[in-house]
Scaffold this active site. Structure first.
Site, PDB file in Angstrom:
ATOM      1  N   ARG A 175       0.830  -1.203   0.000  1.00 32.04           N
ATOM      2  CA  ARG A 175       0.000   0.000   0.000  1.00 32.04           C
ATOM      3  C   ARG A 175       0.870   1.261   0.000  1.00 32.04           C
ATOM      4  NH1 ARG A 175      -5.280  -0.247   2.021  1.00 32.04           N
ATOM      5  NH2 ARG A 175      -5.011   1.623   3.289  1.00 32.04           N
ATOM      6  N   ARG A 179       9.493   6.022  -3.670  1.00 32.41           N
ATOM      7  CA  ARG A 179       9.826   6.806  -4.862  1.00 32.41           C
ATOM      8  C   ARG A 179      11.120   7.597  -4.688  1.00 32.41           C
ATOM      9  NH1 ARG A 179       5.163  10.238  -2.857  1.00 32.41           N
ATOM     10  NH2 ARG A 179       3.604   8.926  -3.846  1.00 32.41           N
ATOM     11  N   ARG A 252      -8.651  -6.679  13.548  1.00 34.59           N
ATOM     12  CA  ARG A 252      -7.971  -5.768  14.467  1.00 34.59           C
ATOM     13  C   ARG A 252      -8.902  -4.608  14.760  1.00 34.59           C
ATOM     14  NH1 ARG A 252      -4.356  -6.986  17.927  1.00 34.59           N
ATOM     15  NH2 ARG A 252      -2.971  -5.161  17.751  1.00 34.59           N
ATOM     16  N   ARG A 283      -0.537   6.146  15.910  1.00 35.96           N
ATOM     17  CA  ARG A 283      -0.459   7.477  15.308  1.00 35.96           C
ATOM     18  C   ARG A 283      -1.261   8.485  16.113  1.00 35.96           C
ATOM     19  NH1 ARG A 283      -3.162   5.378   9.576  1.00 35.96           N
ATOM     20  NH2 ARG A 283      -5.103   4.650  10.457  1.00 35.96           N
ATOM     21  N   GLU A 303      -4.374   6.594  18.402  1.00 37.57           N
ATOM     22  CA  GLU A 303      -4.945   5.299  18.004  1.00 37.57           C
ATOM     23  C   GLU A 303      -4.156   4.159  18.641  1.00 37.57           C
ATOM     24  OE1 GLU A 303      -5.369   4.872  13.740  1.00 37.57           O
ATOM     25  OE2 GLU A 303      -6.522   6.724  13.580  1.00 37.57           O
ATOM     26  N   TYR A 350      -9.726  -5.598   2.915  1.00 37.42           N
ATOM     27  CA  TYR A 350      -9.082  -4.353   3.350  1.00 37.42           C
ATOM     28  C   TYR A 350      -9.371  -3.270   2.294  1.00 37.42           C
ATOM     29  CZ  TYR A 350      -5.117  -1.770   5.533  1.00 37.42           C
ATOM     30  OH  TYR A 350      -4.305  -0.866   6.189  1.00 37.42           O
ATOM     31  N   ASP A 352     -10.393   0.326   0.720  1.00 42.87           N
ATOM     32  CA  ASP A 352     -10.433   1.769   0.960  1.00 42.87           C
ATOM     33  C   ASP A 352     -11.798   2.285   0.502  1.00 42.87           C
ATOM     34  OD1 ASP A 352      -7.977   2.276   2.147  1.00 42.87           O
ATOM     35  OD2 ASP A 352      -6.933   2.301   0.218  1.00 42.87           O
TER      36      ASP A 352
HETATM   37  P1  FAD Z   1     -18.528   0.378   7.440  1.00 44.54           P
HETATM   38  O1  FAD Z   1     -18.186   1.801   7.290  1.00 44.54           O
HETATM   39  O2  FAD Z   1     -17.866  -0.402   8.522  1.00 44.54           O
HETATM   40  O3  FAD Z   1     -20.113   0.260   7.621  1.00 44.54           O
HETATM   41  C1  FAD Z   1     -20.748  -0.922   8.048  1.00 44.54           C
HETATM   42  C2  FAD Z   1     -21.927  -0.510   8.914  1.00 44.54           C
HETATM   43  O4  FAD Z   1     -22.702  -1.658   9.209  1.00 44.54           O
HETATM   44  C3  FAD Z   1     -21.509   0.087  10.256  1.00 44.54           C
HETATM   45  O5  FAD Z   1     -22.059   1.375  10.408  1.00 44.54           O
HETATM   46  C4  FAD Z   1     -22.078  -0.893  11.288  1.00 44.54           C
HETATM   47  O6  FAD Z   1     -22.548  -0.261  12.452  1.00 44.54           O
HETATM   48  C5  FAD Z   1     -23.224  -1.522  10.506  1.00 44.54           C
HETATM   49  N1  FAD Z   1     -23.587  -2.854  11.017  1.00 44.54           N
HETATM   50  C6  FAD Z   1     -22.775  -3.914  11.191  1.00 44.54           C
HETATM   51  N2  FAD Z   1     -23.493  -4.937  11.705  1.00 44.54           N
HETATM   52  C7  FAD Z   1     -24.762  -4.513  11.853  1.00 44.54           C
HETATM   53  C8  FAD Z   1     -25.943  -5.097  12.365  1.00 44.54           C
HETATM   54  N3  FAD Z   1     -25.957  -6.347  12.856  1.00 44.54           N
HETATM   55  N4  FAD Z   1     -27.074  -4.375  12.378  1.00 44.54           N
HETATM   56  C9  FAD Z   1     -27.086  -3.095  11.926  1.00 44.54           C
HETATM   57  N5  FAD Z   1     -25.985  -2.483  11.449  1.00 44.54           N
HETATM   58  C10 FAD Z   1     -24.845  -3.177  11.406  1.00 44.54           C
HETATM   59  N6  FAD Z   1     -10.346   4.345   3.543  1.00 44.54           N
HETATM   60  C11 FAD Z   1      -9.805   5.286   2.742  1.00 44.54           C
HETATM   61  O7  FAD Z   1     -10.109   5.329   1.553  1.00 44.54           O
HETATM   62  N7  FAD Z   1      -8.945   6.233   3.235  1.00 44.54           N
HETATM   63  C12 FAD Z   1      -8.567   6.254   4.549  1.00 44.54           C
HETATM   64  O8  FAD Z   1      -7.792   7.115   4.961  1.00 44.54           O
HETATM   65  C13 FAD Z   1      -9.123   5.259   5.416  1.00 44.54           C
HETATM   66  N8  FAD Z   1      -8.794   5.244   6.715  1.00 44.54           N
HETATM   67  C14 FAD Z   1      -9.329   4.297   7.539  1.00 44.54           C
HETATM   68  C15 FAD Z   1      -8.976   4.312   8.881  1.00 44.54           C
HETATM   69  C16 FAD Z   1      -9.510   3.368   9.749  1.00 44.54           C
HETATM   70  C17 FAD Z   1      -9.129   3.385  11.195  1.00 44.54           C
HETATM   71  C18 FAD Z   1     -10.410   2.379   9.244  1.00 44.54           C
HETATM   72  C19 FAD Z   1     -10.981   1.354  10.170  1.00 44.54           C
HETATM   73  C20 FAD Z   1     -10.779   2.373   7.910  1.00 44.54           C
HETATM   74  C21 FAD Z   1     -10.233   3.323   7.036  1.00 44.54           C
HETATM   75  N9  FAD Z   1     -10.572   3.352   5.690  1.00 44.54           N
HETATM   76  C22 FAD Z   1     -10.020   4.304   4.867  1.00 44.54           C
HETATM   77  C23 FAD Z   1     -11.506   2.357   5.109  1.00 44.54           C
HETATM   78  C24 FAD Z   1     -12.959   2.828   5.103  1.00 44.54           C
HETATM   79  O9  FAD Z   1     -13.386   3.073   6.424  1.00 44.54           O
HETATM   80  C25 FAD Z   1     -13.809   1.731   4.478  1.00 44.54           C
HETATM   81  O10 FAD Z   1     -13.362   1.400   3.192  1.00 44.54           O
HETATM   82  C26 FAD Z   1     -15.293   2.076   4.364  1.00 44.54           C
HETATM   83  O11 FAD Z   1     -15.737   2.901   5.376  1.00 44.54           O
HETATM   84  C27 FAD Z   1     -16.060   0.789   4.382  1.00 44.54           C
HETATM   85  O12 FAD Z   1     -17.429   1.025   4.231  1.00 44.54           O
HETATM   86  P2  FAD Z   1     -18.433  -0.152   4.549  1.00 44.54           P
HETATM   87  O13 FAD Z   1     -19.804   0.366   4.249  1.00 44.54           O
HETATM   88  O14 FAD Z   1     -17.996  -1.403   3.920  1.00 44.54           O
HETATM   89  O15 FAD Z   1     -18.256  -0.444   6.119  1.00 44.54           O
HETATM   90  N1  UDP Z   2       3.130   0.968   7.813  1.00 45.18           N
HETATM   91  C1  UDP Z   2       4.352   0.998   8.458  1.00 45.18           C
HETATM   92  N2  UDP Z   2       4.805   2.189   8.935  1.00 45.18           N
HETATM   93  C2  UDP Z   2       4.107   3.338   8.810  1.00 45.18           C
HETATM   94  C3  UDP Z   2       2.868   3.302   8.142  1.00 45.18           C
HETATM   95  C4  UDP Z   2       2.403   2.093   7.666  1.00 45.18           C
HETATM   96  O1  UDP Z   2       4.997  -0.022   8.604  1.00 45.18           O
HETATM   97  O2  UDP Z   2       4.584   4.393   9.283  1.00 45.18           O
HETATM   98  C5  UDP Z   2       2.638  -0.340   7.315  1.00 45.18           C
HETATM   99  C6  UDP Z   2       1.761  -1.058   8.358  1.00 45.18           C
HETATM  100  O3  UDP Z   2       1.959  -2.442   8.221  1.00 45.18           O
HETATM  101  C7  UDP Z   2       0.376  -0.677   7.930  1.00 45.18           C
HETATM  102  C8  UDP Z   2       0.518  -0.706   6.410  1.00 45.18           C
HETATM  103  O4  UDP Z   2       1.831  -0.176   6.175  1.00 45.18           O
HETATM  104  O5  UDP Z   2      -0.591  -1.563   8.414  1.00 45.18           O
HETATM  105  C9  UDP Z   2      -0.515   0.095   5.640  1.00 45.18           C
HETATM  106  O6  UDP Z   2      -0.454   1.435   6.072  1.00 45.18           O
HETATM  107  P1  UDP Z   2      -1.666   2.430   5.853  1.00 45.18           P
HETATM  108  O7  UDP Z   2      -1.201   3.784   6.234  1.00 45.18           O
HETATM  109  O8  UDP Z   2      -2.190   2.235   4.485  1.00 45.18           O
HETATM  110  O9  UDP Z   2      -2.703   1.882   6.939  1.00 45.18           O
HETATM  111  P2  UDP Z   2      -4.210   2.325   7.287  1.00 45.18           P
HETATM  112  O10 UDP Z   2      -4.332   3.776   6.965  1.00 45.18           O
HETATM  113  O11 UDP Z   2      -5.087   1.448   6.454  1.00 45.18           O
HETATM  114  O12 UDP Z   2      -4.307   2.036   8.748  1.00 45.18           O
END
Ligand code: FAD
Ligand code: UDP
Length: 369
Positions: A175, A179, A252, A283, A303, A350, A352
């Site tokens: 991911r 560069r 996780r 972070r 976090e 996983y 985005d």
């Molecule tokens: P979710 O957003 O998880 O939605 C699922 C929903 O289903 C939830 O609201 C939950 O409450 C509901 N649900 C589950 N079970 C039930 C039930 N039994 N009854 C009723 N409701 C239920 N993506 C990026 O592109 N850029 C980023 O920088 C980025 N950062 C992230 C950082 C973190 C910490 C995390 C965890 C994810 C990140 N993502 C990021 C990924 C992004 O959050 C997901 O790709 C996207 O939100 C997934 O959407 P979803 O609808 O699949 O799931």
């Molecule tokens: N990672 C790392 N060092 C960093 C940032 C990321 O080793 O400073 C690794 C780590 O394994 C992480 C993965 O790269 O889970 C993907 O990072 P990303 O920032 O895409 O994670 P997310 O935003 O999905 O938590």
């Protein structure tokens, strides 16, 4: 056809998958009901307004995509700003630019030209050149060698995933770009930004004409809810849907420690990673910088990674061999259902945000065109 069905679709989960599905289905004259067990819409993109700052309650979310159609799609609901993610890594008190680029190499080795940096990198990766990487550790060492692996990858990765880097799939580290230019942009994608006014605007735009109910757990009233609609779209955990009959998929989770601080600028950047294992958080996010906020106070979030459990939200699927095998068993069961499974939890991917939107758009295109 069901006798008493009031809706065409019951959509479980108001995250991006559910919201995009509901929007597209409604556009094609389908009556939808969206339910979510949380007290709000938006899934993990949800933001809470604290002192005028949009706080990303479930972790920093930065939108990026190479797909013009998806970029235009999201911008049709809310304009996006020009935020470019340029996180820093703090290792033992010293700061390094991310992703791995000419700035990082200068900070590590004092190299000033791509030729100098490549010479150091080649020396450090030489002993790994014949490895066919089967896990994250081997992949990282082959790509960036010992120094970067030890200082910027190993500690962060092992606390984030709670597993040895040698037990994790190699794709996770791919991911991160590598560069040989002085470019701190974390993503290679053409389009990037944050919705002006926050992600809730995007979700509310998508769900504007859709009936939504929050605080509704599908599993607590499964048969009544299922009977309300011709078909169910499920975006929760696939293993929970089948009552964990093959065992639990591992996820996780994160504990978010939010603090309001009486200072206008705490760390000068939205994201600073802490890459050593001794520091328990991965972070610190300073939310105002996503939208160039000028408020007098600031909100930061640490976090802390941990294993998901019944009390802890499942955030990251652990796509290792054991869980992949378990997932296959659930996918076989899913094939026999009329329910549509989509999104990060139901597909155990996983994903985005742009990928989840892409998946929902391609599913609805197949169904409705
Ligand atoms: P979710 O957003 O998880 O939605 C699922 C929903 O289903 C939830 O609201 C939950 O409450 C509901 N649900 C589950 N079970 C039930 C039930 N039994 N009854 C009723 N409701 C239920 N993506 C990026 O592109 N850029 C980023 O920088 C980025 N950062 C992230 C950082 C973190 C910490 C995390 C965890 C994810 C990140 N993502 C990021 C990924 C992004 O959050 C997901 O790709 C996207 O939100 C997934 O959407 P979803 O609808 O699949 O799931
Ligand atoms: N990672 C790392 N060092 C960093 C940032 C990321 O080793 O400073 C690794 C780590 O394994 C992480 C993965 O790269 O889970 C993907 O990072 P990303 O920032 O895409 O994670 P997310 O935003 O999905 O938590």
């Amino acid at each position: 056809m069901k006798n008493n069905a009031k809706y065409d679709y019951l959509i479980v989960g108001a995250g991006l998958y559910g919201a995009v599905f509901a929007h597209e289905a409604s556009k094609h004259n389908n009556k939808c009901l969206v339910v979510d067990k949380r007290p709000h819409l938006g899934g993990n993109t949800y933001c809470e307004d604290i002192n005028g700052i949009n706080v990303h309650k479930y972790g920093a979310h930065i939108f990026h995509t190479n797909d013009k159609t998806i970029w235009e799609y999201v911008n049709s609901f809310v304009p996006f700003n020009r935020y470019t993610n340029s996180p820093l890594a703090n290792f033992e008190g010293k700061l390094y630019n991310l992703p791995f680029n000419m700035n990082t190499f200068y900070q590590l080795w004092g190299t000033k030209t791509p030729e100098e940096a490549k010479a150091v990198l080649n020396k450090q990766t030489l002993k790994y050149k014949d490895i066919n990487p089967s896990n994250l550790e081997e992949q990282a060492l082959k790509l960036v060698g010992d120094d970067i692996y030890t200082k910027l990858i190993k500690g962060y990765t092992e606390k984030q995933w709670g597993r040895k880097a040698s037990e994790l799939p190699a794709f996770i580290i791919k991911r991160l770009p590598l560069r040989f230019t002085y470019d701190n942009n974390y993503f290679n994608d053409k389009y990037q930004g944050i919705p002006i006014g926050g992600y809730n605007k995007l979700i509310h735009g998508l769900l504007k004409n859709v009936e939504c109910r929050t605080n509704v757990d599908y599993f607590k009233e499964k048969s009544a809810l299922t009977n309300l609609a011709e078909q169910t779209v499920f975006t929760g955990k696939i293993d929970e849907y089948f009552d964990y009959c093959h065992g639990k998929l591992e996820y996780r989770s994160l504990d978010f420690e939010h603090e309001i601080l009486d200072t206008p600028n705490y760390q000068g950047n939205a994201v600073i990673n802490y890459t050593e294992s001794k520091i328990p958080y991965t972070r610190i996010i300073e939310h105002k910088h996503f939208e160039f906020g000028k408020q007098e106070t600031t909100v930061i979030t640490k976090e802390y990674p941990l294993e998901a459990s019944s009390e802890k939200e499942p955030y990251y699927p652990v796509n290792d061999a054991k869980n992949t095998a378990l997932l296959k068993a659930y996918q076989e069961m899913a094939k026999k259902e009329t329910t549509i499974f989509g999104g990060r939890l139901a597909e155990y991917k996983y994903y985005d945000m742009h990928q989840v939107i892409g998946a929902a758009l391609s599913k609805t295109k197949k169904l409705f065109s």
